[in-house]
Design a protein around this motif. Sequence first.
Motif, PDB file in Angstrom:
ATOM      1  N   PHE A   1     106.058  56.718  26.397  1.00 42.11           N
ATOM      2  CA  PHE A   1     106.513  57.870  25.615  1.00 42.11           C
ATOM      3  C   PHE A   1     106.222  57.656  24.133  1.00 42.11           C
ATOM      4  N   ILE A   2     106.568  56.473  23.639  1.00 41.63           N
ATOM      5  CA  ILE A   2     106.342  56.165  22.233  1.00 41.63           C
ATOM      6  C   ILE A   2     104.841  56.106  21.930  1.00 41.63           C
ATOM      7  N   TYR A   3     104.075  55.467  22.819  1.00 41.77           N
ATOM      8  CA  TYR A   3     102.632  55.302  22.585  1.00 41.77           C
ATOM      9  C   TYR A   3     101.915  56.648  22.620  1.00 41.77           C
ATOM     10  N   TYR A   4     102.244  57.479  23.600  1.00 45.48           N
ATOM     11  CA  TYR A   4     101.584  58.785  23.705  1.00 45.48           C
ATOM     12  C   TYR A   4     101.947  59.700  22.547  1.00 45.48           C
ATOM     13  N   ARG A   5     103.187  59.615  22.098  1.00 46.42           N
ATOM     14  CA  ARG A   5     103.593  60.449  20.969  1.00 46.42           C
ATOM     15  C   ARG A   5     102.807  60.076  19.716  1.00 46.42           C
ATOM     16  N   GLN A   6     102.584  58.774  19.519  1.00 45.14           N
ATOM     17  CA  GLN A   6     101.792  58.342  18.379  1.00 45.14           C
ATOM     18  C   GLN A   6     100.322  58.705  18.558  1.00 45.14           C
ATOM     19  N   ALA A   7      99.839  58.652  19.798  1.00 46.40           N
ATOM     20  CA  ALA A   7      98.430  58.918  20.075  1.00 46.40           C
ATOM     21  C   ALA A   7      98.043  60.360  19.772  1.00 46.40           C
ATOM     22  N   VAL A   8      98.974  61.284  19.936  1.00 45.81           N
ATOM     23  CA  VAL A   8      98.648  62.708  19.731  1.00 45.81           C
ATOM     24  C   VAL A   8      99.247  63.262  18.438  1.00 45.81           C
ATOM     25  N   LYS A   9      99.753  62.399  17.599  1.00 45.75           N
ATOM     26  CA  LYS A   9     100.388  62.846  16.356  1.00 45.75           C
ATOM     27  C   LYS A   9      99.374  63.590  15.481  1.00 45.75           C
ATOM     28  N   ASP A  10      99.719  64.772  15.027  1.00 41.51           N
ATOM     29  CA  ASP A  10      98.878  65.600  14.139  1.00 41.51           C
ATOM     30  C   ASP A  10      97.517  65.907  14.755  1.00 41.51           C
ATOM     31  N   LYS A  11      97.482  66.104  16.067  1.00 45.53           N
ATOM     32  CA  LYS A  11      96.212  66.327  16.773  1.00 45.53           C
ATOM     33  C   LYS A  11      95.501  67.583  16.279  1.00 45.53           C
ATOM     34  N   SER A  12      96.199  68.700  16.243  1.00 40.19           N
ATOM     35  CA  SER A  12      95.575  69.964  15.861  1.00 40.19           C
ATOM     36  C   SER A  12      95.076  69.934  14.426  1.00 40.19           C
ATOM     37  N   GLU A  13      95.887  69.399  13.547  1.00 42.74           N
ATOM     38  CA  GLU A  13      95.497  69.300  12.138  1.00 42.74           C
ATOM     39  C   GLU A  13      94.251  68.436  11.981  1.00 42.74           C
ATOM     40  N   PHE A  14      94.211  67.344  12.723  1.00 40.04           N
ATOM     41  CA  PHE A  14      93.068  66.436  12.614  1.00 40.04           C
ATOM     42  C   PHE A  14      91.783  67.086  13.120  1.00 40.04           C
ATOM     43  N   GLN A  15      91.823  67.662  14.321  1.00 39.78           N
ATOM     44  CA  GLN A  15      90.606  68.236  14.903  1.00 39.78           C
ATOM     45  C   GLN A  15      90.074  69.407  14.065  1.00 39.78           C
ATOM     46  N   THR A  16      90.976  70.254  13.586  1.00 31.64           N
ATOM     47  CA  THR A  16      90.553  71.390  12.763  1.00 31.64           C
ATOM     48  C   THR A  16      89.940  70.925  11.447  1.00 31.64           C
ATOM     49  N   GLY A  17      90.590  69.970  10.789  1.00 32.94           N
ATOM     50  CA  GLY A  17      90.092  69.460   9.514  1.00 32.94           C
ATOM     51  C   GLY A  17      88.786  68.706   9.667  1.00 32.94           C
ATOM     52  N   LEU A  18      88.676  67.922  10.729  1.00 28.04           N
ATOM     53  CA  LEU A  18      87.449  67.143  10.946  1.00 28.04           C
ATOM     54  C   LEU A  18      86.249  68.057  11.156  1.00 28.04           C
ATOM     55  N   GLU A  19      86.411  69.066  11.985  1.00 26.59           N
ATOM     56  CA  GLU A  19      85.302  69.976  12.256  1.00 26.59           C
ATOM     57  C   GLU A  19      84.879  70.721  10.994  1.00 26.59           C
ATOM     58  N   LYS A  20      85.840  71.129  10.200  1.00 28.61           N
ATOM     59  CA  LYS A  20      85.527  71.861   8.974  1.00 28.61           C
ATOM     60  C   LYS A  20      84.725  70.985   8.008  1.00 28.61           C
ATOM     61  N   ILE A  21      85.121  69.720   7.882  1.00 28.51           N
ATOM     62  CA  ILE A  21      84.423  68.813   6.976  1.00 28.51           C
ATOM     63  C   ILE A  21      83.017  68.500   7.492  1.00 28.51           C
ATOM     64  N   LEU A  22      82.892  68.261   8.790  1.00 29.24           N
ATOM     65  CA  LEU A  22      81.587  67.904   9.343  1.00 29.24           C
ATOM     66  C   LEU A  22      80.609  69.068   9.293  1.00 29.24           C
ATOM     67  N   LEU A  23      81.094  70.281   9.395  1.00 29.36           N
ATOM     68  CA  LEU A  23      80.210  71.440   9.308  1.00 29.36           C
ATOM     69  C   LEU A  23      79.592  71.565   7.924  1.00 29.36           C
ATOM     70  N   GLN A  24      80.204  70.927   6.947  1.00 26.04           N
ATOM     71  CA  GLN A  24      79.659  70.906   5.594  1.00 26.04           C
ATOM     72  C   GLN A  24      78.718  69.717   5.385  1.00 26.04           C
ATOM     73  N   LYS A  25      78.462  68.955   6.489  1.00 17.16           N
ATOM     74  CA  LYS A  25      77.530  67.826   6.476  1.00 17.16           C
ATOM     75  C   LYS A  25      77.947  66.742   5.484  1.00 17.16           C
TER      76      LYS A  25
END
Length: 211
Positions: free
Chosen positions: A32-56
Amino acid sequence: MNSLDFFQKGGPVMYILFLCSLTVIAISIDRFIYYRQAVKDKSEFQTGLEKILLQKTVPEAIAFCKNFSNAFSFVAMAGLKAYKKGNDVEQALDSTYSMAAMKLRERINYLSVVVTLAPLLGLLGTIFGMIQSFSIFNVQAGQPLAITGGIGEALIATATGLCVAVLSLLAHTYYSQRLDTILTDLEQTYTIVLNCVPKQTMPGGSIHETT
């Protein structure tokens, strides 16, 4: 009959079943503790990462990943660092994804072992209890009740084993479902990095498409 008497009447197998139940609880808390840490801020991370990478801007993407400590940043960082060094991005993502998946799967199989083991241990304890009950050969007044009472006590082990197995089955089902969800999200992060990083120039001047 209080709880201690009930436990003791189940026989020695009850101690093993008690350890099994503690194992299930410990693994459940750990995952429970490990999975909660593993998915922490998942949506924020994926959205931000894609936006930055699209700018090369790979260096900015690496700096962005350092702000997160979840499983997705772990996988993405490996691919981005491989790109920066001119290494194979897809190979780096594959190996890091496998490592992350292995860590996520740790100890889950122990829950399925307890699901199978606990009822067998309970049945074994019941069989031992029934053997002791039927060892009374000289049936006199009142002894038939002793035999039936002994059988009832012997069944305590089976009931306890089934309860532990049900607890373990519920935990295994829940965490297996969570594991599948996290792995699917990791694959999405894998795809984002692989599809959005710029082209790599390979030795000899050729262009290598990371997609």
